[in-house]
Design an enzyme around this catalytic site. Structure first.
Site, mmCIF file in Angstrom:
data_model
loop_
_atom_site.group_PDB
_atom_site.id
_atom_site.type_symbol
_atom_site.label_atom_id
_atom_site.label_comp_id
_atom_site.label_asym_id
_atom_site.label_seq_id
_atom_site.Cartn_x
_atom_site.Cartn_y
_atom_site.Cartn_z
ATOM 1 N N THR A 227 0.989 -1.233 -0.202
ATOM 2 C CA THR A 227 0.070 0.070 0.111
ATOM 3 C C THR A 227 0.857 1.219 -0.013
ATOM 4 O O THR A 227 2.103 0.891 0.219
ATOM 5 C CB THR A 227 -0.907 -0.210 1.225
ATOM 6 O OG1 THR A 227 -2.094 -1.053 1.105
ATOM 7 C CG2 THR A 227 -1.413 1.450 1.924
ATOM 8 N N ARG A 255 -13.637 -7.323 -2.750
ATOM 9 C CA ARG A 255 -13.123 -7.330 -1.315
ATOM 10 C C ARG A 255 -12.627 -5.795 -1.179
ATOM 11 O O ARG A 255 -11.858 -5.337 -1.962
ATOM 12 C CB ARG A 255 -12.115 -8.098 -1.073
ATOM 13 C CG ARG A 255 -11.161 -7.994 0.298
ATOM 14 C CD ARG A 255 -10.077 -7.115 0.187
ATOM 15 N NE ARG A 255 -9.309 -7.109 1.353
ATOM 16 C CZ ARG A 255 -8.125 -6.512 1.541
ATOM 17 N NH1 ARG A 255 -7.924 -5.743 0.761
ATOM 18 N NH2 ARG A 255 -7.491 -6.795 2.820
ATOM 19 N N VAL A 256 -12.921 -5.017 -0.097
ATOM 20 C CA VAL A 256 -12.337 -3.829 0.330
ATOM 21 C C VAL A 256 -11.519 -3.844 1.539
ATOM 22 O O VAL A 256 -11.896 -4.548 2.626
ATOM 23 C CB VAL A 256 -13.614 -2.717 0.298
ATOM 24 C CG1 VAL A 256 -13.050 -1.310 0.838
ATOM 25 C CG2 VAL A 256 -14.348 -2.572 -0.965
ATOM 26 N N GLY A 257 -10.479 -3.269 1.536
ATOM 27 C CA GLY A 257 -9.413 -3.283 2.680
ATOM 28 C C GLY A 257 -9.593 -2.259 3.525
ATOM 29 O O GLY A 257 -10.443 -1.502 3.678
ATOM 30 N N ASP A 258 -8.714 -1.944 4.502
ATOM 31 C CA ASP A 258 -8.734 -0.843 5.512
ATOM 32 C C ASP A 258 -8.406 0.565 5.021
ATOM 33 O O ASP A 258 -8.807 1.728 5.366
ATOM 34 C CB ASP A 258 -7.754 -1.136 6.621
ATOM 35 C CG ASP A 258 -6.179 -1.271 6.050
ATOM 36 O OD1 ASP A 258 -5.963 -2.134 4.916
ATOM 37 O OD2 ASP A 258 -5.161 -0.558 6.677
ATOM 38 N N THR A 278 -0.613 0.485 6.790
ATOM 39 C CA THR A 278 -0.459 -0.898 5.749
ATOM 40 C C THR A 278 -0.346 -2.133 6.459
ATOM 41 O O THR A 278 0.275 -2.279 7.452
ATOM 42 C CB THR A 278 0.976 -0.387 4.996
ATOM 43 O OG1 THR A 278 1.247 -1.707 3.906
ATOM 44 C CG2 THR A 278 2.038 -0.270 5.608
ATOM 45 N N GLY A 279 -0.750 -3.116 5.672
ATOM 46 C CA GLY A 279 -0.645 -4.243 6.275
ATOM 47 C C GLY A 279 -1.937 -5.212 5.950
ATOM 48 O O GLY A 279 -2.780 -4.759 5.124
ATOM 49 N N GLY A 281 -5.394 -5.779 5.748
ATOM 50 C CA GLY A 281 -6.497 -4.972 5.948
ATOM 51 C C GLY A 281 -7.578 -5.469 6.730
ATOM 52 O O GLY A 281 -8.040 -4.525 7.658
HETATM 53 N N1 ASP Z 1 -3.954 -2.843 3.785
HETATM 54 C C1 ASP Z 1 -3.857 -3.031 2.331
HETATM 55 C C2 ASP Z 1 -5.042 -3.787 2.262
HETATM 56 O O1 ASP Z 1 -5.563 -4.725 3.004
HETATM 57 C C3 ASP Z 1 -2.706 -3.977 1.852
HETATM 58 C C4 ASP Z 1 -1.644 -3.491 2.505
HETATM 59 O O2 ASP Z 1 -1.378 -2.340 3.019
HETATM 60 O O3 ASP Z 1 -0.474 -4.365 2.334
HETATM 61 O O4 ASP Z 1 -5.852 -3.778 1.467
#
Ligand code: ASP
Length: 359
Positions: A227, A255-258, A278-279, A281
């Site tokens: 991200t 799918r929607v992330g954070d 980031t991570g 989500g």
């Molecule tokens: N946080 C992002 C998501 O889950 C992915 C990421 O930051 O690695 O969409």
């Protein structure tokens, strides 16, 4: 172990401001003797300050797997993003403009999982999410499941500025973009060989896991996600946060992330701080990361660093990996992560652009 990092910029600036104040008093002839105690402990004052922090995703980033050339490319991309945002802040521009500009640079760089370099869904398509938040007004704009927007962060900004809504997704968001002259591109624009191979790898690993194929395949976070994000403080004391992502490789379409969830992957409030995460989500949404960092500062009186680390520990306890960047209204910054690396950068108190990758 301390994972975050807070330069002493605030203290440096306090000292600098105290010295400037003393000089100004001397020049105006109003200087009164300053006691030793006052010099050692300058009174709190409003400090004109600017600050910028960016990230390009957290994950398993192993030095041994990185070629010098690749590392140079990542570093150059991060530096370009910092330079774009900092240029705006130095000229007196807003933190919103600075974060948007920094994120756009990373969206255009195929090394990062956002815009051009977005990962693939299980259907072999690209679907992007982004959000931006203004810490002064608490206005926010978020977009999700975009397929044809070259720079999702600018559409998030447009949603905030012109739609009357906070969050828009899919076709409706893209129609709104078209009406407002935002650049749309063919899905081909988002094709990169590396992301395509990551999708094939993950699909093969899944087949093996379900007993349908023979070979065990090692998947790293690099294959799975990433991200980009930026947080900034401008000369008027306004904070902003911006985040943009292609999400996670092999995610289900829809799918929607954070990242576009205000209060999870993106949050800003002038009362406390601006955060971009980031991570994984799903964990960052459940831990309401961005707002939690802010709430710990506002209601518990925690420092930025302590609040960010506390929330990241909560994510880890749930089973999530990743990191975040944050800046507070005084210009303190922190960049904690619980993975082996996080592409990241900040502008130090002397205006030097600092870029780091590994722990
Ligand atoms: N946080 C992002 C998501 O889950 C992915 C990421 O930051 O690695 O969409």
């Amino acid at each position: 172990m301390k994972l975050s990092r807070t330069p002493n910029c605030f203290f440096a600036i306090v000292l600098f401001s105290a010295a400037s104040l003393a000089t100004a008093q001397e020049q105006s002839g109003s200087a009164k003797p300053v006691s030793k105690r006052e010099v050692d402990h300058p009174p709190p004052m409003r400090i004109p300050n600017i600050g910028l922090v960016i990230h390009g995703g957290a994950g398993t980033i192993e030095r041994s797997k990185m070629t010098p050339e690749r590392e140079r490319e990542y570093r150059a991309g991060l530096e370009r993003a910092l330079a774009a945002g900092y240029e705006i802040l130095k000229k007196g521009g807003s933190s919103l403009d600075a974060t948007e500009a920094a994120v756009r640079v990373l969206e255009d760089d195929p090394h990062f999982n956002a815009g051009r370099g977005s990962v693939f869904t299980s259907a072999g398509t690209n679907e992007m999410d982004a959000a931006i938040m203004d810490g002064h007004t608490l206005n926010a704009g978020a977009v999700a499941s975009l397929k044809h927007i070259k720079n999702p962060i600018s559409l998030a900004r447009l949603v905030m500025d012109k739609s009357g809504h906070v969050m828009m997704d899919g076709e409706g968001a893209e129609a709104f973009a078209r009406e407002n002259g935002i650049e749309l591109v063919d899905q081909k624009y988002f094709f990169t060989q590396e992301r395509w191979e990551a999708l094939q790898k993950i699909k093969a690993a899944e087949k093996h896991r379900t007993g349908a194929a023979g070979k065990k395949i090692r998947i790293t976070d690099q294959d799975r996600h990433g991200t980009v994000g930026a947080v900034a403080l401008d000369k008027n004391g306004n904070l902003a946060a911006a985040t943009s992502t292609g999400g996670t490789t092999n995610k289900r379409p829809g799918r929607v992330g954070d990242s576009p969830v205000i209060g999870a992957g993106t949050y800003a409030s002038n009362a406390t701080c601006a955060v971009s995460a980031t991570g994984d989500g799903e964990y960052f949404i459940r831990a309401t990361v961005g707002h939690d960092v802010s709430a710990l500062m506002e209601y518990r009186g925690m420092s930025l660093e302590e609040a960010a680390q506390t929330v990241l520990d909560k994510v880890a306890k749930l089973g999530g990996a990743g990191g975040l960047i944050a800046i507070d209204h005084r210009g303190n910054i922190t960049l904690p992560f619980n993975t082996s690396g996080m592409y990241r950068g900040y502008v130090d108190p002397n205006g030097k652009l600092v870029v780091e990758i590994y722990r």
